[in-house]
Design a protein around this motif. Structure first.
Motif, PDB file in Angstrom:
ATOM      1  N   UNK A   1       8.454  19.968 -27.754  1.00  0.00           N
ATOM      2  CA  UNK A   1       8.018  18.863 -26.897  1.00  0.00           C
ATOM      3  C   UNK A   1       6.819  18.145 -27.517  1.00  0.00           C
ATOM      4  N   UNK A   2       5.933  18.897 -28.164  1.00  0.00           N
ATOM      5  CA  UNK A   2       4.764  18.280 -28.803  1.00  0.00           C
ATOM      6  C   UNK A   2       5.168  17.428 -30.006  1.00  0.00           C
ATOM      7  N   UNK A   3       6.204  17.844 -30.717  1.00  0.00           N
ATOM      8  CA  UNK A   3       6.725  17.020 -31.817  1.00  0.00           C
ATOM      9  C   UNK A   3       7.324  15.722 -31.277  1.00  0.00           C
ATOM     10  N   UNK A   4       8.047  15.829 -30.163  1.00  0.00           N
ATOM     11  CA  UNK A   4       8.666  14.639 -29.571  1.00  0.00           C
ATOM     12  C   UNK A   4       7.616  13.699 -28.985  1.00  0.00           C
ATOM     13  N   UNK A   5       6.452  14.250 -28.602  1.00  0.00           N
ATOM     14  CA  UNK A   5       5.353  13.431 -28.059  1.00  0.00           C
ATOM     15  C   UNK A   5       4.386  12.983 -29.160  1.00  0.00           C
ATOM     16  N   UNK A   6       4.668  13.319 -30.413  1.00  0.00           N
ATOM     17  CA  UNK A   6       3.836  12.954 -31.568  1.00  0.00           C
ATOM     18  C   UNK A   6       2.461  13.612 -31.556  1.00  0.00           C
ATOM     19  N   UNK A   7       2.329  14.730 -30.828  1.00  0.00           N
ATOM     20  CA  UNK A   7       1.096  15.521 -30.952  1.00  0.00           C
ATOM     21  C   UNK A   7       1.066  16.096 -32.365  1.00  0.00           C
ATOM     22  N   UNK A   8       2.227  16.541 -32.822  1.00  0.00           N
ATOM     23  CA  UNK A   8       2.419  16.992 -34.197  1.00  0.00           C
ATOM     24  C   UNK A   8       3.471  16.105 -34.865  1.00  0.00           C
ATOM     25  N   UNK A   9       3.480  16.128 -36.190  1.00  0.00           N
ATOM     26  CA  UNK A   9       4.500  15.411 -36.960  1.00  0.00           C
ATOM     27  C   UNK A   9       5.263  16.410 -37.819  1.00  0.00           C
ATOM     28  N   UNK A  10       6.566  16.177 -38.055  1.00  0.00           N
ATOM     29  CA  UNK A  10       7.320  17.081 -38.933  1.00  0.00           C
ATOM     30  C   UNK A  10       6.717  17.104 -40.335  1.00  0.00           C
ATOM     31  N   UNK A  11       6.784  18.267 -40.997  1.00  0.00           N
ATOM     32  CA  UNK A  11       6.372  18.340 -42.411  1.00  0.00           C
ATOM     33  C   UNK A  11       7.380  17.576 -43.261  1.00  0.00           C
ATOM     34  N   UNK A  12       8.647  17.829 -43.015  1.00  0.00           N
ATOM     35  CA  UNK A  12       9.726  17.054 -43.636  1.00  0.00           C
ATOM     36  C   UNK A  12      10.812  16.872 -42.578  1.00  0.00           C
TER      37      UNK A  12
ATOM     38  N   UNK B   1      12.541  12.607 -36.910  1.00  0.00           N
ATOM     39  CA  UNK B   1      12.977  12.469 -35.518  1.00  0.00           C
ATOM     40  C   UNK B   1      13.146  10.975 -35.295  1.00  0.00           C
ATOM     41  N   UNK B   2      14.334  10.574 -34.900  1.00  0.00           N
ATOM     42  CA  UNK B   2      14.608   9.144 -34.701  1.00  0.00           C
ATOM     43  C   UNK B   2      14.913   8.869 -33.232  1.00  0.00           C
ATOM     44  N   UNK B   3      14.442   7.727 -32.754  1.00  0.00           N
ATOM     45  CA  UNK B   3      14.761   7.254 -31.407  1.00  0.00           C
ATOM     46  C   UNK B   3      15.542   5.953 -31.575  1.00  0.00           C
ATOM     47  N   UNK B   4      16.812   5.976 -31.196  1.00  0.00           N
ATOM     48  CA  UNK B   4      17.699   4.816 -31.420  1.00  0.00           C
ATOM     49  C   UNK B   4      17.603   4.329 -32.866  1.00  0.00           C
TER      50      UNK B   4
ATOM     51  N   UNK C   1      19.843   4.883 -26.388  1.00  0.00           N
ATOM     52  CA  UNK C   1      21.024   5.620 -26.847  1.00  0.00           C
ATOM     53  C   UNK C   1      20.758   7.110 -27.051  1.00  0.00           C
ATOM     54  N   UNK C   2      19.935   7.434 -28.049  1.00  0.00           N
ATOM     55  CA  UNK C   2      19.788   8.858 -28.383  1.00  0.00           C
ATOM     56  C   UNK C   2      18.514   9.133 -29.163  1.00  0.00           C
ATOM     57  N   UNK C   3      18.062  10.374 -29.039  1.00  0.00           N
ATOM     58  CA  UNK C   3      16.989  10.906 -29.886  1.00  0.00           C
ATOM     59  C   UNK C   3      17.639  11.920 -30.813  1.00  0.00           C
ATOM     60  N   UNK C   4      17.407  11.777 -32.104  1.00  0.00           N
ATOM     61  CA  UNK C   4      18.011  12.684 -33.087  1.00  0.00           C
ATOM     62  C   UNK C   4      16.933  13.342 -33.929  1.00  0.00           C
TER      63      UNK C   4
ATOM     64  N   UNK D   1      15.717  22.053 -38.432  1.00  0.00           N
ATOM     65  CA  UNK D   1      16.076  21.849 -37.021  1.00  0.00           C
ATOM     66  C   UNK D   1      16.772  20.497 -36.855  1.00  0.00           C
ATOM     67  N   UNK D   2      17.975  20.520 -36.308  1.00  0.00           N
ATOM     68  CA  UNK D   2      18.726  19.288 -36.065  1.00  0.00           C
ATOM     69  C   UNK D   2      19.388  19.350 -34.690  1.00  0.00           C
ATOM     70  N   UNK D   3      19.302  18.259 -33.936  1.00  0.00           N
ATOM     71  CA  UNK D   3      19.994  18.170 -32.643  1.00  0.00           C
ATOM     72  C   UNK D   3      19.974  16.715 -32.190  1.00  0.00           C
ATOM     73  N   UNK D   4      20.778  16.415 -31.182  1.00  0.00           N
ATOM     74  CA  UNK D   4      20.818  15.070 -30.587  1.00  0.00           C
ATOM     75  C   UNK D   4      20.728  15.188 -29.072  1.00  0.00           C
ATOM     76  N   UNK D   5      19.906  14.350 -28.480  1.00  0.00           N
ATOM     77  CA  UNK D   5      19.815  14.238 -27.027  1.00  0.00           C
ATOM     78  C   UNK D   5      20.169  12.806 -26.667  1.00  0.00           C
TER      79      UNK D   5
END
Length: 249
Positions: free
Chosen positions: A64-75, A78-81, A13-16, A40-44
């Motif tokens: 892209x590195x956050x989405x690939x889990x190279x880094x993690x958000x401080x707070x 990021x949700x996938x479905x 469905x979506x990445x948020x 930072x907020x967005x939906x793909x």
């Protein structure tokens, strides 16, 4: 710091991204503590082609590195479905991301092995990747076809042909996501347009960083995510290129 989760990566469905804050960790040389994203907020949505824009250093590659889990958000999350990315297995996630970079590394081996990367894929899957990546005319023109050996780092290929092998690699993995980082920046206008068209025709969800603007092609993106001031704004491609007058950052 990335945390190993146990959930499988399922993207239908979506990445948020929801109120993501991120500063570079201590191990990021010369960047320690620099805040990149603030709220930072967005939906793909699944299947969308999204162009990432922003001035150099705005955080496009970091996203892209956050989405690939190279880094993690401080707070923030990021949700996938609906599933927190941190709870998803790194192995499962990595299997579902194909990468197309500006600099393609090719081995002194056949075109086949450079696409398959020594994995044992069925022949029809290799042929499909060749077709989808726009390599058919090259392969058919070579006496040894897919078994043609490449010179060191593919020196016997053009920049565009090397890039198409990179796209074929991403396709053959049959991933859900394709991350593209400046794939056309070293190519001439005609080849760049051709590669960009190929990327936009892929069935996968594509997130692409590009400074280039190809009139009549770049408008094919579903969305433009402009990163600025540690946040992001979403545009349709049409809106963005109208406002920015082409390749504006």
């Amino acid at each position: 710091q990335s945390f190993e989760g146990s959930q499988p990566f399922v993207f239908r469905r979506e990445i948020m991204a929801e109120e993501v804050h991120f500063s570079y960790p201590a191990e990021a040389k010369g960047e320690e503590g620099r805040e990149v994203f603030h709220n930072l907020s967005f939906t793909v949505k699944q299947g969308e082609k999204v162009l990432l824009k922003g001035v150099s250093g705005a955080g496009k590659s970091t996203l892209l590195q956050l989405l690939a889990k190279v880094y993690s958000p401080d707070t923030g999350l990021i949700r996938v479905d609906g599933v927190d990315l941190q709870e998803i297995s790194d192995i499962s996630l990595n299997r579902q991301i194909g990468y197309v970079y500006q600099n393609v590394f090719l081995f002194e081996d056949s075109i086949r092995q450079n696409i398959a990367l020594y994995q044992d894929y069925p022949e029809e899957r290799i042929q499909e990747a060749v077709d989808r990546a726009g390599l058919r005319s090259l392969v058919d023109s070579l006496p040894q076809g897919l078994d043609t050996p490449l010179a060191e780092n593919g020196q016997n290929l053009s920049g565009g042909q090397r890039q198409r092998i990179s796209i074929a690699r991403a396709l053959i993995k049959d991933t859900d996501l394709v991350f593209v980082d400046e794939a056309t920046s070293g190519l001439d206008e005609e080849m760049g347009r051709s590669i960009e068209s190929t990327l936009l025709s892929l069935p996968q969800t594509v997130l692409a960083i590009s400074h280039r603007y190809y009139k009549g092609v770049s408008e094919g993106y579903d969305k433009v995510l402009k990163i600025q001031g540690r946040a992001a704004e979403l545009f349709t491609a049409e809106q963005y290129f109208e406002l920015e007058g082409g390749s504006g950052e």
